[in-house]
Design a protein around this motif. Structure first.
Motif, mmCIF file in Angstrom:
data_model
loop_
_atom_site.group_PDB
_atom_site.id
_atom_site.type_symbol
_atom_site.label_atom_id
_atom_site.label_comp_id
_atom_site.label_asym_id
_atom_site.label_seq_id
_atom_site.Cartn_x
_atom_site.Cartn_y
_atom_site.Cartn_z
ATOM 1 N N GLN A 47 0.118 6.368 -9.276
ATOM 2 C CA GLN A 47 1.487 6.020 -9.649
ATOM 3 C C GLN A 47 2.340 5.629 -8.439
ATOM 4 O O GLN A 47 3.486 5.218 -8.594
ATOM 5 N N VAL A 48 1.773 5.714 -7.237
ATOM 6 C CA VAL A 48 2.563 5.516 -6.018
ATOM 7 C C VAL A 48 3.208 4.140 -5.966
ATOM 8 O O VAL A 48 4.408 4.014 -5.658
ATOM 9 N N LEU A 49 2.465 3.090 -6.255
ATOM 10 C CA LEU A 49 3.031 1.744 -6.142
ATOM 11 C C LEU A 49 4.167 1.533 -7.139
ATOM 12 O O LEU A 49 5.168 0.872 -6.820
ATOM 13 N N GLU A 50 4.030 2.080 -8.329
ATOM 14 C CA GLU A 50 5.122 1.988 -9.303
ATOM 15 C C GLU A 50 6.352 2.724 -8.795
ATOM 16 O O GLU A 50 7.491 2.239 -8.928
ATOM 17 N N ASN A 51 6.151 3.895 -8.200
ATOM 18 C CA ASN A 51 7.283 4.653 -7.668
ATOM 19 C C ASN A 51 7.972 3.902 -6.535
ATOM 20 O O ASN A 51 9.201 3.871 -6.436
ATOM 21 N N ILE A 52 7.176 3.290 -5.663
ATOM 22 C CA ILE A 52 7.740 2.499 -4.567
ATOM 23 C C ILE A 52 8.551 1.328 -5.119
ATOM 24 O O ILE A 52 9.647 1.020 -4.643
ATOM 25 N N ALA A 53 8.017 0.678 -6.155
ATOM 26 C CA ALA A 53 8.721 -0.456 -6.762
ATOM 27 C C ALA A 53 10.064 -0.028 -7.339
ATOM 28 O O ALA A 53 11.072 -0.725 -7.186
#
Length: 325
Positions: A138-144
């Motif tokens: 889920q990291v990339l979604e959170n960064i976005a």
């Protein structure tokens, strides 16, 4: 493994290092280091010892390709100042393109129209950061999502209230769903008219630059203040207030020659400008020469940075406070 994010600042070919670390754009060095160490511990191989080979590799790639470069950029004062200046310029560019800015989360859309964004923005980032790296998938979604908040903050910090365009499609490529940013703090009531984030329409564009520069000077964010004032001078090259504040900035940065140039220009435009007069006196005091002496003038023209002898109270304390000798 390569990572691709197509939302927030990433959409404009700009890596959002603050979003990667889950910190606000105005985070200080201590906050940056503390956050980096926390993420690095989470992604360390020992922490992932019980995970699958795929998870271990993902953690390693996130650390080496996103987190470490972000920390390297933001941990050094000069590179951080230059990067944040680029962000501020991007914010001004996005203001001109606000009609085409798309936001995919409720949190970012709420931030876009909030009367006073500072507390809401800080709270939103803090809430997102809590679980930002809990699930590696889920990291990339959170960064976005954090980067979308940064887009809104930069535009609002530039003095723009706006209604974002509804997204035409589902959220662009990231890992995970498009859940809303967790905004738990209530929006302030409408008692904050003409707050720093929502300037009065009567204030000119140059005036807004000057106001932001003054706020940055008060926070000792001198590189950013200089960018604001230089942009203001592009609009009004003969604005004495801009030249005077630039003199203050350069003097606080110990760039004596440049400070003198702008103080001199200020006094050409407004011979009674007290800030410029005090700045000139301060320069003479730093050089240890009597005002108006030929030797002093020669030193001023060398362009050499002089040591700051203004003491711990900063420029304004040195100029307007303290006892005269």
């Amino acid at each position: 493994m390569s990572f691709r994010i197509e939302r927030g600042l990433f959409k404009y070919d700009l890596t959002d290092h603050h979003a990667v670390l889950g910190i606000p754009v105005d985070a200080d060095p201590k906050e940056i280091r503390k956050r980096y160490l926390k993420i690095a511990r989470r992604l360390h191989p020992d922490r992932c010892a019980s995970g699958s080979a795929v998870e271990k590799q993902l953690a390693s790639d996130l650390l080496s390709k996103l987190v470490n470069p972000a920390y390297e950029q933001l941990s050094q004062e000069r590179s951080r100042a230059e990067y944040v200046a680029i962000l501020m310029q991007m914010g001004r560019r996005l203001i001109q393109e606000s009609a085409s800015v798309e936001l995919y989360t409720d949190g970012a859309r709420q931030l876009a129209s909030a009367p006073n964004i500072n507390h809401l923005y800080q709270s939103a980032i803090a809430n997102m950061a809590v679980a930002q790296y809990d699930s590696l998938q889920q990291v990339l979604e959170n960064i976005a999502q954090i980067s979308e908040l940064n887009v809104v903050y930069l535009m609002r910090n530039g003095g723009k209230n706006f209604s974002p365009s509804p997204p035409n499609t589902a959220s662009p490529q990231t890992h995970g769903s498009t859940s809303s940013s967790p905004l738990t703090s209530p929006s302030p009531k409408n008692s904050t008219k003409n707050s720093p984030s929502t300037p009065s329409p009567e204030i000119s564009a140059t005036g807004q630059y000057i106001r932001r520069a003054q706020e940055l000077i008060n926070k000792n964010q001198l590189a950013l203040a200089r960018v604001e004032l230089q942009d203001a001078l592009k609009l009004e090259p003969n604005n004495s207030c801009c030249h005077s504040l630039l003199g203050v900035v350069y003097l606080k940065q110990n760039q004596i020659k440049m400070a003198k140039v702008h103080f001199d220009r200020t006094l050409q435009l407004d011979p009674k400008d007290e800030q410029a007069l005090a700045g000139k006196r301060k320069i003479e005091q730093i050089l240890g020469q009597k005002p108006g002496s030929a030797k002093s003038a020669a030193k001023l023209n060398t362009g050499t940075k002089q040591p700051n002898k203004s003491g711990g109270n900063g420029l304004f304390g040195g100029l307007f406070g303290g006892k005269k000798k």
